[in-house]
Design an enzyme around this catalytic site. Structure first.
Site, PDB file in Angstrom:
ATOM      1  N   SER A 263       0.836  -1.189   0.000  1.00 50.76           N
ATOM      2  CA  SER A 263       0.000   0.000   0.000  1.00 50.76           C
ATOM      3  C   SER A 263       0.877   1.248   0.000  1.00 50.76           C
ATOM      4  O   SER A 263       2.066   1.180   0.229  1.00 50.76           O
ATOM      5  CB  SER A 263      -0.889   0.000   1.236  1.00 50.76           C
ATOM      6  OG  SER A 263      -0.107   0.306   2.381  1.00 50.76           O
ATOM      7  N   LYS A 264       0.231   2.357  -0.248  1.00 54.31           N
ATOM      8  CA  LYS A 264       0.942   3.626  -0.266  1.00 54.31           C
ATOM      9  C   LYS A 264       1.647   3.875   1.065  1.00 54.31           C
ATOM     10  O   LYS A 264       2.755   4.392   1.111  1.00 54.31           O
ATOM     11  CB  LYS A 264      -0.067   4.733  -0.551  1.00 54.31           C
ATOM     12  CG  LYS A 264       0.508   6.115  -0.416  1.00 54.31           C
ATOM     13  CD  LYS A 264      -0.505   7.173  -0.769  1.00 54.31           C
ATOM     14  CE  LYS A 264      -0.274   8.450   0.006  1.00 54.31           C
ATOM     15  NZ  LYS A 264       1.105   8.700   0.393  1.00 54.31           N
ATOM     16  N   ARG A 265       0.984   3.471   2.152  1.00 55.06           N
ATOM     17  CA  ARG A 265       1.561   3.645   3.483  1.00 55.06           C
ATOM     18  C   ARG A 265       2.928   2.970   3.629  1.00 55.06           C
ATOM     19  O   ARG A 265       3.819   3.495   4.277  1.00 55.06           O
ATOM     20  CB  ARG A 265       0.626   3.061   4.548  1.00 55.06           C
ATOM     21  CG  ARG A 265      -0.613   3.887   4.808  1.00 55.06           C
ATOM     22  CD  ARG A 265      -0.919   3.976   6.299  1.00 55.06           C
ATOM     23  NE  ARG A 265      -1.893   5.025   6.576  1.00 55.06           N
ATOM     24  CZ  ARG A 265      -1.591   6.311   6.656  1.00 55.06           C
ATOM     25  NH1 ARG A 265      -0.345   6.723   6.456  1.00 55.06           N
ATOM     26  NH2 ARG A 265      -2.530   7.201   6.938  1.00 55.06           N
TER      27      ARG A 265
END
Length: 511
Positions: A263-265
């Site tokens: 994910s972007k995180r």
RNA sequence: GCACCGUUCGUCUAGCCAGGUCAGGACGCCAGGUUUUCAUCCUGGUAACACGGGUUCAAAUCCCGUACGGUGUACCA
């Protein structure tokens, strides 16, 4: 398989920047099309108007441009099967939904979202999960439970409705996935998915089947997250009486550590990009880094991405897009998710950076110099870049490895001083300066020969002299062949750096 | 919860479909070599078949189960 001309599509939703998992899906579609001399289509699936993000479509196209993935048909490109934006195809979906109602494969449902949410909550409290399935539909407000007259009335009064697929009550659907093989599922665990929304737009399920059929798509290569929807899609093709395409569900891209999909995180947390290009969120203004902006070469990015979930079956590691197109095959795609590995990504970039010619690299490096207000004078930038390129992974690291070609050290690395600036260094360097001052032809070969002869004659020890010398010229224990460096900076600068170093470092007293 | 998919070195993976190699390669890491430094480079090393049953002369490979993980379960795609 079939013998029709291969047509594949990548069908993103313009809800934000394209995740690298999406890029990989697009890449595999592209490679498959190239391999089989087929057509690669870009279709925009913007049936959810609430999630539309301005700029997302442009981002996707720019990302492909950067990667070198070009499509044959689609938005901005045109083709015989357009339009390629589902919002522009809006009018044609209703007839397909109604066709299914006519044939008894679908029905009108008048339950409002609020009603359904209430029921869901109720079920939750009883620790059950509500699904609009073959059992529940019998107690809800739809054209299956209402009389024909009631339905007609509701429709005439413009009562909002959706059209749902009428899932067969109990049937084993047998499907085939090119990557996973035979998959079976019983319809009794499936629900009556909405095909047509009350806002007049189709859902993904209807739009994707209708468009794939209309656009003569032969192979649907998409992410694994679609696998649970496959039975529905297969049943839809059947209900329409259309021939279904071949399906292939790609494994997910996983986060480098821990569990779950990338994910972007993860990118923010671990310090690597999750998107091909930098993206600025139009609403929050939040900036997400991109591979391009981080200094990756598109060919390295693509090479790295291609090998995440696919392998050529032999031990080759490096592929151009053309070579990938030649080597690609769906049966070499792995079934399990692949973890992204930043080290390997860097290694690929290093490989492609070293492979570039010096002129090309110099052009990429020049802006860095300009930004630092460095006047390179008459210096041969390509030559300098060539001397140091093997020591870096990115163009942005070139400065760190070559700054001493352009300016004298501002300080001397304490560790190196401690290790290399010995008691006799001051005297030796003073003497060395005189030796160098005598040399008129200041080429690398000439200075090296002269200095080495001087060292041998005085039995000073190569290591001691050269390391102290390097310290004065570079300011640290780094850099390429020292005589190459002084040849570039010239005699005058070399002598000046020695003077300055002698002054600052001074004579180390014997302890 | 239910459904589906998955599980080989730390990571990407070969091998599995058509059982029989010291389970191969790459990244990383470690060591050595080259070198005036650092890096590169070269050589070597480290390290894996999730677990339990079965089938078989023989299983990483076939079958079943368990565990773990993932995805899905929206008027999102």
């Amino acid at each position: 398989m079939n013998d029709k001309p291969v047509r594949v599509r990548f069908a993103p939703s313009p809800t934000g920047p394209l995740h690298i998992g999406g890029v990989r899906t697009a890449l595999y579609n592209y490679l498959f099309a190239r391999k089989h001399g087929g057509t690669f289509i870009l279709r925009i699936e913007d049936t959810d108007q609430n999630r539309f993000v301005p700029g997302a479509e442009e981002y996707i196209i720019e990302a492909f441009n950067w990667c070198g993935i070009d499509f044959d048909e689609g938005v901005t490109k045109g083709g015989d099967y357009g339009p390629y934006r589902q919002s522009e195809r809006k009018e044609m979906y209703r007839q397909y939904a109604e066709q299914l109602i006519q044939s008894g494969h679908a029905y009108y449902a008048f339950d409002t979202p609020e009603e359904l949410n209430r029921i869901r909550k109720q079920f939750e409290e009883e620790k059950k999960t509500f699904t609009y399935d073959t059992v529940q539909r019998k107690q809800l407000r739809n054209s299956l439970t209402l009389s024909e007259q009631e339905v007609t009335e509701l429709l005439h009064n413009d009562t909002p409705y959706v059209i749902r697929f009428k899932m067969p009550e109990e049937r084993t659907v047998v499907m085939n996935d090119e990557i996973r093989g035979r998959v079976e599922v019983n319809t009794k665990v499936l629900d009556d998915k909405i095909l047509f929304k009350s806002d007049g737009m189709p859902t993904y399920h209807l739009a994707n089947i209708a468009d794939d059929h209309l656009m003569k798509v032969t192979h649907v290569i998409r992410g694994e997250e679609w696998l649970p929807s496959l039975p529905l899609h297969v049943l839809l093709y059947e209900a329409f009486g259309w021939e279904a395409p071949v399906f292939a569900h790609l494994p997910l891209l996983l986060k480098p550590d821990g569990k779950g999909k990338l994910s972007k995180r993860d990118g923010d947390r671990l310090g690597f990009p999750v998107f091909p290009l930098q993206w600025t969120d139009p609403k929050s203004g939040e900036v997400s880094r991109g591979y391009r902006e981080d200094g990756y070469f598109p060919e390295a990015f693509i090479n790295m991405l291609a090998l995440l979930g696919w392998n050529p079956g032999d031990e080759r590691e490096f592929f151009t897009l053309e070579e990938l197109s030649e080597a690609f095959s769906l049966d070499k795609v792995s079934k399990s998710g692949a973890r992204f590995d930043q080290d390997k990504a860097k290694w690929f970039n290093h490989h492609y950076l070293v492979g570039k010619n010096n002129e090309e690299l110099a052009e990429l490096f020049r802006p860095v110099l300009e930004e630092k207000n460095i006047d390179a004078g008459q210096k041969d930038i390509p030559y300098i870049v060539g001397l140091v390129k093997e020591r870096v992974n990115f163009v942005s690291e070139l400065w760190e490895q070559s700054c001493f070609f352009f300016s004298a050290p501002e300080s001397y690395d304490p560790k190196t001083v401690k290790k290399r600036w010995k008691t006799n260094s001051f005297d030796q360097m003073t003497e060395l300066k005189e030796v160098l001052a005598q040399i008129d032809d200041f080429t690398s070969e000439n200075t090296e020969q002269t200095v080495k002869a001087w060292i041998e004659k005085n039995e000073y020890g190569m290591g001691a002299v050269m390391n102290a010398f390097r310290l004065l010229i570079v300011g640290a224990a780094k850099g390429p062949h020292l005589f190459d460096i002084i040849a570039v900076i010239g005699k005058e600068e070399t002598l000046a750096r020695i003077d300055r170093g002698l002054e600052i470092l001074g004579k180390k007293e014997t302890v």
